[in-house]
Design an enzyme around this catalytic site. Sequence first.
Site, PDB file in Angstrom:
ATOM      1  N   SER A 126      37.994  33.509 -20.670  1.00  0.00           N
ATOM      2  CA  SER A 126      36.697  34.796 -21.192  1.00  0.00           C
ATOM      3  C   SER A 126      36.073  35.605 -20.692  1.00  0.00           C
ATOM      4  CB  SER A 126      36.886  34.417 -22.642  1.00  0.00           C
ATOM      5  OG  SER A 126      36.088  33.890 -22.433  1.00  0.00           O
ATOM      6  N   HIS A 131      43.226  35.813 -24.692  1.00  0.00           N
ATOM      7  CA  HIS A 131      43.004  37.561 -24.128  1.00  0.00           C
ATOM      8  C   HIS A 131      44.302  37.612 -22.808  1.00  0.00           C
ATOM      9  CE1 HIS A 131      38.677  37.973 -24.536  1.00  0.00           C
ATOM     10  NE2 HIS A 131      38.277  36.502 -24.790  1.00  0.00           N
ATOM     11  N   LYS A 175      41.741  41.563 -29.839  1.00  0.00           N
ATOM     12  CA  LYS A 175      40.877  41.481 -29.261  1.00  0.00           C
ATOM     13  C   LYS A 175      42.638  43.519 -28.098  1.00  0.00           C
ATOM     14  CE  LYS A 175      39.051  37.344 -27.760  1.00  0.00           C
ATOM     15  NZ  LYS A 175      37.688  37.931 -28.464  1.00  0.00           N
TER      16      LYS A 175
HETATM   17  C1  LIG Z   1      39.190  32.460 -25.623  1.00  0.00           C
HETATM   18  C2  LIG Z   1      38.740  32.532 -26.754  1.00  0.00           C
HETATM   19  N1  LIG Z   1      39.140  32.132 -28.169  1.00  0.00           N
HETATM   20  C3  LIG Z   1      38.509  32.762 -29.911  1.00  0.00           C
HETATM   21  C4  LIG Z   1      37.545  33.844 -29.762  1.00  0.00           C
HETATM   22  C5  LIG Z   1      37.966  34.060 -30.797  1.00  0.00           C
HETATM   23  O1  LIG Z   1      38.537  35.208 -31.252  1.00  0.00           O
HETATM   24  P1  LIG Z   1      38.088  36.064 -32.590  1.00  0.00           P
HETATM   25  O2  LIG Z   1      36.780  37.332 -31.716  1.00  0.00           O
HETATM   26  O3  LIG Z   1      38.969  36.738 -33.691  1.00  0.00           O
HETATM   27  O4  LIG Z   1      37.068  35.024 -33.156  1.00  0.00           O
HETATM   28  C6  LIG Z   1      37.936  34.334 -28.196  1.00  0.00           C
HETATM   29  C7  LIG Z   1      36.705  35.914 -28.729  1.00  0.00           C
HETATM   30  O5  LIG Z   1      35.757  36.014 -28.110  1.00  0.00           O
HETATM   31  C8  LIG Z   1      37.620  34.332 -27.080  1.00  0.00           C
HETATM   32  O6  LIG Z   1      38.105  34.603 -25.922  1.00  0.00           O
END
Ligand SMILES: Cc1ncc(COP(=O)(O)O)c(C=O)c1O
Length: 387
Positions: free
Chosen positions: A176, A204, A235
Amino acid sequence: MKFIDEYLSDIKDKGLYRELKFFNRPQSKYTSIGNKRMLLMASNNYLDLCNDDRLKDAAEKAIHTYGVGSGGSRLTTGSYELHDQLEKKIAIFKGTEAAILFNTGYMANIGTITAIADKEWIIFSDALNHASIIDGCRLSGAKIVVYKHCDMDDLQEKIKVYKGNKRFIVTDGVFSMDGDIAPLDKIVKLAKENNILTMVDDAHGTGVLGDNGTGCVEYFNLKGQVDIQLGTLSKALASEGGFVAGTKSLVTYLRHKARSFIYSTALSPAMIAVSLCSLDIVKNEKERRVKLLENSKWFQWELRKLGFNVLESNTVIIALVIGNAEKTIKLSEKLFEKGIFISAIRPPTVPEHTSRLRITLMSSHNREELKYVLDKLKEAGMELGII
Ligand SMILES: Cc1ncc(COP(=O)(O)O)c(C=O)c1O
């Protein structure tokens, strides 16, 4: 309280104090903060769908039919037919037998990892995995073995050292904060050779990578070979919620064991309706991700030509690494003055001395807008002695 005041003053001294920015227009390529119009270059709304009329209509229709709050957790009164439809649709999209929804990607990670692993397990975790994976691993009580970022030699060495029949490898699909893609083909190969489970968090990649936009597993042509595919609807899909896709038995198991699924009120029908609609858009509007990825390649190339330190990325996340936290903030502020919003990312989100601008593109950005951003980055970068 003294310890709080001390902590806050310490992070201020280190340039790590964070301020919230409040938007007052929809999340789209142009938005606004206060009375300032901003070109948004930092959102996870990659396909620019957060303000799409079709999604808004879907939410409105669901509100008229089902009301607003879901009224209960999934196992009590919070499961609607729409939840069932979405879980089935995600399973088809991801090419698995079944899927289960969580309220967020964060909750999907902590719920899934703790449902599977306990102190008898060994988890191999990439050094740059997302915080929600790290928290899930810690909460599980398993032995956590961190391998160097995307380093398959290191992973192989560690697999040899840490033996057992309860082991799994967990990785972000797209990292991310760096934007690179995990070598999933190699991870799966190592896992198969050593009888280890695999879990990928494709927050992502979902909606962006692969011919059909289904993510990293499709990108590497690994259908049916990753045990646990986790993702988020928040996202590219412009909605809210997390999910896990896998076998029917995995999903049934998580329904019984994942505490963040069991003990939390279900997502509202309106958000479920949005996700159902955005999955259709991903399927039918390939041109959005084609343009997005083309623009991302071009933009990175131009940034490097200007002399910026840009990490290698085949995705739409572009990490422009500055190093020093205060300088990173200054660069972000200078861009803000020019009406460009790019977040400064600092420790603890990224390792010490790797503060950066995390630039993300949307499918709607055009070359003219991107050239404007390049010009302003060049100006500000020169003023701050970064380039
Ligand atoms: C790799 C990854 N996993 C999980 C999440 C968490 O997802 P959510 O924003 O739906 O809680 C994110 C987002 O911030 C992320 O980048």
